[in-house]
Design a protein around this motif. Structure first.
Motif, PDB file in Angstrom:
ATOM      1  N   SER A   1       0.833  -1.334  -0.320  1.00 43.55           N
ATOM      2  CA  SER A   1      -0.358  -0.127   0.111  1.00 43.55           C
ATOM      3  C   SER A   1       1.246   1.220   0.379  1.00 43.55           C
ATOM      4  O   SER A   1       1.059   2.119  -0.272  1.00 43.55           O
ATOM      5  CB  SER A   1      -1.045   0.116   1.189  1.00 43.55           C
ATOM      6  N   LEU A   2       2.049   0.696   0.796  1.00 42.64           N
ATOM      7  CA  LEU A   2       2.836   2.839   0.818  1.00 42.64           C
ATOM      8  C   LEU A   2       3.398   2.535  -0.329  1.00 42.64           C
ATOM      9  O   LEU A   2       3.338   3.837  -1.105  1.00 42.64           O
ATOM     10  CB  LEU A   2       3.560   1.918   1.712  1.00 42.64           C
ATOM     11  N   GLY A   3       3.718   1.525  -1.106  1.00 43.70           N
ATOM     12  CA  GLY A   3       4.897   1.718  -2.465  1.00 43.70           C
ATOM     13  C   GLY A   3       3.218   1.776  -3.671  1.00 43.70           C
ATOM     14  O   GLY A   3       3.920   3.087  -4.723  1.00 43.70           O
ATOM     15  N   GLU A   4       2.441   1.568  -3.305  1.00 46.45           N
ATOM     16  CA  GLU A   4       0.749   2.464  -4.300  1.00 46.45           C
ATOM     17  C   GLU A   4       0.888   3.851  -3.954  1.00 46.45           C
ATOM     18  O   GLU A   4       0.567   4.881  -5.335  1.00 46.45           O
ATOM     19  CB  GLU A   4      -0.515   1.770  -4.591  1.00 46.45           C
ATOM     20  N   LEU A   5       1.491   4.451  -2.881  1.00 45.68           N
ATOM     21  CA  LEU A   5       1.102   5.281  -2.547  1.00 45.68           C
ATOM     22  C   LEU A   5       1.943   6.932  -2.463  1.00 45.68           C
ATOM     23  O   LEU A   5       1.699   7.593  -3.471  1.00 45.68           O
ATOM     24  CB  LEU A   5       1.244   5.889  -0.772  1.00 45.68           C
ATOM     25  N   THR A   6       3.512   5.592  -2.592  1.00 46.12           N
ATOM     26  CA  THR A   6       4.631   6.576  -3.110  1.00 46.12           C
ATOM     27  C   THR A   6       4.301   7.123  -4.979  1.00 46.12           C
ATOM     28  O   THR A   6       5.015   8.156  -5.442  1.00 46.12           O
ATOM     29  CB  THR A   6       4.793   6.042  -2.613  1.00 46.12           C
ATOM     30  N   ALA A   7       3.881   5.943  -5.308  1.00 42.80           N
ATOM     31  CA  ALA A   7       3.888   5.687  -7.223  1.00 42.80           C
ATOM     32  C   ALA A   7       3.417   6.983  -7.096  1.00 42.80           C
ATOM     33  O   ALA A   7       3.151   7.643  -8.307  1.00 42.80           O
ATOM     34  CB  ALA A   7       3.651   4.271  -7.644  1.00 42.80           C
ATOM     35  N   GLY A   8       1.755   6.991  -6.690  1.00 43.51           N
ATOM     36  CA  GLY A   8       0.543   7.563  -6.702  1.00 43.51           C
ATOM     37  C   GLY A   8       0.964   9.216  -6.691  1.00 43.51           C
ATOM     38  O   GLY A   8       1.380  10.033  -7.578  1.00 43.51           O
ATOM     39  N   ILE A   9       1.975   9.605  -5.672  1.00 48.80           N
ATOM     40  CA  ILE A   9       1.853  11.136  -5.054  1.00 48.80           C
ATOM     41  C   ILE A   9       3.187  11.303  -6.476  1.00 48.80           C
ATOM     42  O   ILE A   9       3.385  12.464  -6.997  1.00 48.80           O
ATOM     43  CB  ILE A   9       2.413  10.641  -3.648  1.00 48.80           C
ATOM     44  N   ALA A  10       3.995  10.282  -6.027  1.00 48.62           N
ATOM     45  CA  ALA A  10       5.185  11.194  -7.865  1.00 48.62           C
ATOM     46  C   ALA A  10       4.492  11.164  -8.865  1.00 48.62           C
ATOM     47  O   ALA A  10       5.209  12.868 -10.064  1.00 48.62           O
ATOM     48  CB  ALA A  10       6.261   9.512  -7.919  1.00 48.62           C
ATOM     49  N   HIS A  11       3.179  10.358  -9.517  1.00 49.81           N
ATOM     50  CA  HIS A  11       2.726  10.570 -10.605  1.00 49.81           C
ATOM     51  C   HIS A  11       2.075  11.665 -11.043  1.00 49.81           C
ATOM     52  O   HIS A  11       2.294  12.516 -11.734  1.00 49.81           O
ATOM     53  CB  HIS A  11       1.752   9.007 -11.504  1.00 49.81           C
ATOM     54  N   GLU A  12       1.020  12.317  -9.440  1.00 46.61           N
ATOM     55  CA  GLU A  12       0.990  13.509  -9.407  1.00 46.61           C
ATOM     56  C   GLU A  12       1.710  14.650  -9.714  1.00 46.61           C
ATOM     57  O   GLU A  12       1.878  15.617  -9.959  1.00 46.61           O
ATOM     58  CB  GLU A  12      -0.267  13.998  -8.387  1.00 46.61           C
ATOM     59  N   ILE A  13       2.967  14.690  -8.950  1.00 45.53           N
ATOM     60  CA  ILE A  13       3.793  15.502  -9.065  1.00 45.53           C
ATOM     61  C   ILE A  13       4.285  15.466 -10.245  1.00 45.53           C
ATOM     62  O   ILE A  13       5.197  16.563 -10.782  1.00 45.53           O
ATOM     63  CB  ILE A  13       4.749  14.962  -8.070  1.00 45.53           C
ATOM     64  N   GLN A  14       4.311  14.536 -11.399  1.00 44.68           N
ATOM     65  CA  GLN A  14       5.199  14.517 -12.242  1.00 44.68           C
ATOM     66  C   GLN A  14       4.876  15.207 -13.162  1.00 44.68           C
ATOM     67  O   GLN A  14       5.509  15.992 -14.409  1.00 44.68           O
ATOM     68  CB  GLN A  14       5.379  12.682 -13.630  1.00 44.68           C
ATOM     69  N   ASN A  15       3.384  15.142 -13.406  1.00 44.90           N
ATOM     70  CA  ASN A  15       2.941  15.858 -15.196  1.00 44.90           C
ATOM     71  C   ASN A  15       3.255  17.279 -14.043  1.00 44.90           C
ATOM     72  O   ASN A  15       3.956  18.378 -15.419  1.00 44.90           O
ATOM     73  CB  ASN A  15       0.990  16.159 -14.661  1.00 44.90           C
ATOM     74  N   PRO A  16       3.450  18.052 -13.212  1.00 40.49           N
ATOM     75  CA  PRO A  16       3.260  19.771 -12.890  1.00 40.49           C
ATOM     76  C   PRO A  16       4.760  19.867 -13.603  1.00 40.49           C
ATOM     77  O   PRO A  16       5.130  20.781 -13.291  1.00 40.49           O
ATOM     78  CB  PRO A  16       3.347  20.088 -11.583  1.00 40.49           C
ATOM     79  N   LEU A  17       5.553  18.595 -13.348  1.00 39.31           N
ATOM     80  CA  LEU A  17       6.921  19.443 -13.170  1.00 39.31           C
ATOM     81  C   LEU A  17       7.255  19.435 -14.271  1.00 39.31           C
ATOM     82  O   LEU A  17       8.120  19.677 -14.554  1.00 39.31           O
ATOM     83  CB  LEU A  17       7.470  18.257 -12.365  1.00 39.31           C
ATOM     84  N   ASN A  18       7.285  18.917 -15.115  1.00 37.39           N
ATOM     85  CA  ASN A  18       7.230  18.770 -16.331  1.00 37.39           C
ATOM     86  C   ASN A  18       6.794  19.937 -17.332  1.00 37.39           C
ATOM     87  O   ASN A  18       7.894  20.262 -18.043  1.00 37.39           O
ATOM     88  CB  ASN A  18       6.430  17.640 -17.564  1.00 37.39           C
ATOM     89  N   PHE A  19       5.642  20.553 -17.398  1.00 32.77           N
ATOM     90  CA  PHE A  19       5.408  21.482 -17.642  1.00 32.77           C
ATOM     91  C   PHE A  19       6.798  23.059 -16.230  1.00 32.77           C
ATOM     92  O   PHE A  19       6.839  23.430 -17.215  1.00 32.77           O
ATOM     93  CB  PHE A  19       3.609  22.804 -16.242  1.00 32.77           C
ATOM     94  N   VAL A  20       6.465  22.943 -15.541  1.00 29.07           N
ATOM     95  CA  VAL A  20       8.058  23.459 -15.104  1.00 29.07           C
ATOM     96  C   VAL A  20       9.259  23.825 -16.065  1.00 29.07           C
ATOM     97  O   VAL A  20       9.724  24.664 -16.647  1.00 29.07           O
ATOM     98  CB  VAL A  20       8.331  23.583 -13.607  1.00 29.07           C
ATOM     99  N   ASN A  21       9.431  22.772 -16.287  1.00 30.64           N
ATOM    100  CA  ASN A  21      10.577  21.882 -17.363  1.00 30.64           C
ATOM    101  C   ASN A  21      10.556  22.755 -18.052  1.00 30.64           C
ATOM    102  O   ASN A  21      11.811  22.931 -18.529  1.00 30.64           O
ATOM    103  CB  ASN A  21      11.018  20.521 -17.221  1.00 30.64           C
ATOM    104  N   ASN A  22       9.443  22.341 -18.854  1.00 28.64           N
ATOM    105  CA  ASN A  22       9.230  22.702 -20.509  1.00 28.64           C
ATOM    106  C   ASN A  22       9.391  24.582 -20.378  1.00 28.64           C
ATOM    107  O   ASN A  22      10.344  24.609 -21.281  1.00 28.64           O
ATOM    108  CB  ASN A  22       7.812  22.019 -20.562  1.00 28.64           C
TER     109      ASN A  22
END
Length: 258
Positions: free
Chosen positions: A3-24
């Motif tokens: 469950s902790l792994g799934e939570l970590t993966a979910g948070i990381a995926h959510e962070i990835q999208n806005p982070l891509n916009f910042v970098n781009n």
């Protein structure tokens, strides 16, 4: 843990999208500022042009910093995803000597591609009678690659500090061992003559996000992930022996359950 792994993966995926916009957008904005310098800015004269150039230089520098730290965060997010990912791979009979040899060469040539001035001696001491054992080769490969990357990084940093008199060396040893209870195991040793690990931080090296590398050069997830793969997935041990300034030696022990 799952469950902790799934939570970590979910948070990381959510962070990835806005982070891509910042970098781009930081990269695109730097390009627009370059175009501004080469075009409309020339229409200004004297003090106004000089002031505009200073503002553009400051903006470009700020965007470079945003981009640098954005990519740093992107690396952490990718490591989080890798760390949280449950392996879908199945255990299969694997030639440990061949796996270790493949990944030490991969790691070395990867570093050489980034730094042509780097050279190191690779000393492989493989047990020719080593039996194949059941492991998840992709995951054990990730562990070996991480240990090799750390070893080459350490000897390279020591080379930079000491200079030409230092001879970087990374040693890989495989052995088939039997303990006092007659339990057989495969032992893999990855040793280097690099910077070693300070005794003050030894207890922290397997903690997620802890790293001894400078900011931007490590996420602190490699050893944490490696420890989980060896201990939880393969029922083994991952130990370290080190003297600061002299060497570091990581030892993997995986039970041979044949």
């Amino acid at each position: 843990m799952a469950s902790l792994g799934e939570l970590t993966a979910g948070i990381a995926h959510e962070i990835q999208n806005p982070l891509n916009f910042v970098n781009n957008f930081s990269e695109v904005s730097i390009e627009l500022l370059d175009e501004l310098k080469g075009g409309p800015l020339k229409a200004l004269e004297g003090a106004r042009q000089e002031e505009a150039e200073e503002i553009i230089a400051d903006l470009t520098q700020n965007l470079d910093k945003i981009n640098f730290h954005g990519k740093r965060a992107d690396g952490i997010v990718k490591s989080m995803l890798q760390h949280s990912r449950s392996s879908s791979g199945k255990k299969e009979m694997t030639d440990i000597n061949a796996l270790a040899d493949e990944y030490v060469r991969l790691s070395y040539h990867g570093l050489r591609a980034k730094d042509k001035s780097f050279n190191a001696t690779i000393d492989t001491q493989f047990d020719t009678a080593l039996p194949s054992i059941e492991v998840v080769p992709q995951d054990l490969g990730r562990v070996l690659l991480n240990l090799f990357n750390n070893a080459f990084y350490s000897v390279n940093e020591k080379r930079k500090h000491i200079g030409g008199s230092f001879m970087p060396r990374v040693t890989v040893i495989t052995e088939h061992i039997v303990d006092d209870a007659q339990e057989a195991s495969i032992k893999i040793t990855v040793a280097d003559n690099g910077l070693g690990i300070p005794s003050a931080v030894l207890e922290k090296i397997y903690q997620p996000f802890f790293t001894t590398k400078p900011t931007g050069q490590g996420t602190g997830l490699g050893l944490s992930m490696s420890y989980d793969i060896i201990t939880k997935m393969h029922g083994g041990e991952l130990k370290v022996e080190t003297i600061e300034g002299e060497y570091a030696k990581f030892i993997i022990i995986i039970p041979d359950k044949q």
